[in-house]
Design an enzyme around this catalytic site. Structure first.
Site, PDB file in Angstrom:
ATOM      1  CG  MET A   1      -1.497  -0.876   1.196  1.00 38.09           C
ATOM      2  SD  MET A   1      -2.966  -0.850   2.939  1.00 38.09           S
ATOM      3  CE  MET A   1      -1.804  -0.368   4.245  1.00 38.09           C
TER       4      MET A   1
ATOM      5  CB  CYS B   1      -4.908   2.017   9.135  1.00 37.52           C
ATOM      6  SG  CYS B   1      -3.471   1.055   7.692  1.00 37.52           S
TER       7      CYS B   1
ATOM      8  N   GLY C   1       0.008 -10.664   7.341  1.00 38.81           N
ATOM      9  CA  GLY C   1       0.807 -11.329   8.755  1.00 38.81           C
ATOM     10  C   GLY C   1       1.067 -11.065   9.809  1.00 38.81           C
TER      11      GLY C   1
ATOM     12  CB  CYS D   1       3.266   4.479  10.315  1.00 37.70           C
ATOM     13  SG  CYS D   1       1.881   4.571   9.771  1.00 37.70           S
TER      14      CYS D   1
END
Length: 339
Positions: free
Chosen positions: A17, A85, A109, A182
């Protein structure tokens, strides 16, 4: 995840992404979607012999994560952007795009497991290693999303996954885990919100629980329930934020014992093993990612409002965070804490 699915016979493609904004430092080593992460993903796909695509979800991320993050802090609440998100970017925008190009599933993951119950509904279950379990951040996935999701890492420990990656020669085998938010480079949420909005937030009063003024705070966006460090006030004892009042622009400070309470209310409900909670249940619940599940009972108060009563008082229950309910290893569902 891609390698494990290859071993199970799936045809796999890699997707990264693109979510960073033009004014964001995108190359943090601990970022999950930074430029370095894109390069790492490309190398992994090359090693596994699978195609790799970068898909642009910048607008989705801005609307559903950054704007939500800023808005919640301005309302005196503490958001969880990773949950937003997951729900709206990874499992809505990206899943829809992948289904459009002919994929049957998205695989991630995350350390969690997807299971299908006898009644046909899908649920999440905790991963093999509870210390790395990520079900808390995935509690609000829909039935449609779960039906099209694979999570092959849920049956492994983190060390086992790193060992497999090293055995097949992946350079990311020892890469550090993603940390913090992030898009907030230095973990200074208040400064980030001021920079992105171009606003300076009004100072107000620090008060005690009896309403006595203790000093001045620098704006409510700089505080969260349970906070002790960075208050900018010295009272001669350990002091914590116990309440944020946006109407009066006050931040209440108190002792550690002022942070404990038994009862939580939540809205924006999502349940997995059933559509509607039609009777009280005895479960366990987490009020933050690092929280150990604590015994509780839950019941509906109205259409989109739930009440949770813990057997033992819990510390720093925070508006805007998620409360997630468990029946042993199974995620029953969750809500957004409103008080």
């Amino acid at each position: 995840a891609a390698y494990l699915l290859q071993q199970q016979g799936y045809e796999v493609i890699g997707v990264t992404m693109q979510i960073w904004q033009k004014d964001t430092n995108v190359d943090r080593e601990d970022g999950c979607c930074s430029l370095s992460a894109v390069e790492d993903a490309r190398r992994v796909c090359q090693k596994l012999g699978i195609p790799h695509y970068v898909m642009n979800f910048r607008d989705d991320f801005k609307r559903d994560v950054i704007d939500y993050f800023v808005d919640e802090y301005q309302k005196g609440r503490t958001p969880n952007p990773c949950i937003a998100c997951n729900r709206y970017v990874k499992w809505e925008a990206m899943l829809n795009k992948c289904l459009q190009i002919g994929a049957d599933f998205i695989a991630t993951g995350h350390y969690a497991k997807v299971d299908k119950l006898n009644n046909g509904r899908y649920v999440l279950k905790q991963s093999k290693t509870l210390a790395k379990d990520q079900t808390y951040a995935l509690y609000n996935l829909t039935q449609h999303q779960l039906a099209h999701t694979l999570m092959p890492l849920g049956d492994y420990t983190k060390d086992e996954i790193r060992a497999i990656a090293k055995d097949i020669g992946l350079l990311v085998a020892d890469k550090p885990d993603s940390q913090e938010i992030c898009f907030v480079e230095d973990n200074n949420y208040g400064k980030y919100i001021e920079d992105i909005t171009g606003k300076k937030y009004a100072q107000g009063n620090f008060i005690d629980k009896d309403g006595n003024i203790l000093g001045k705070h620098k704006g409510i966006i700089h505080y969260t329930i349970g906070q002790r460090k960075g208050l900018g006030i010295a009272l001669g004892k350990r002091t914590f934020v116990s309440n944020i009042n946006t109407v009066n622009n006050t931040v209440t400070l108190g002792d550690n014992e002022d942070l404990f309470k038994n009862t939580v209310h939540g809205n924006k409900l999502n349940f997995m093993p059933f559509e509607i909670l039609d009777k009280p249940l005895n479960l366990s619940a987490k009020i933050r990612y690092s929280h150990l599940p604590a015994k509780c009972s839950i019941k509906m108060l109205e259409k989109d409002k739930i009440e949770c009563v813990f057997e033992q008082p819990q510390r720093a229950i925070t508006q805007g965070q998620a409360i997630v309910f468990y029946d042993n290893e199974m995620v029953v569902g969750g809500a957004t804490i409103i008080n």
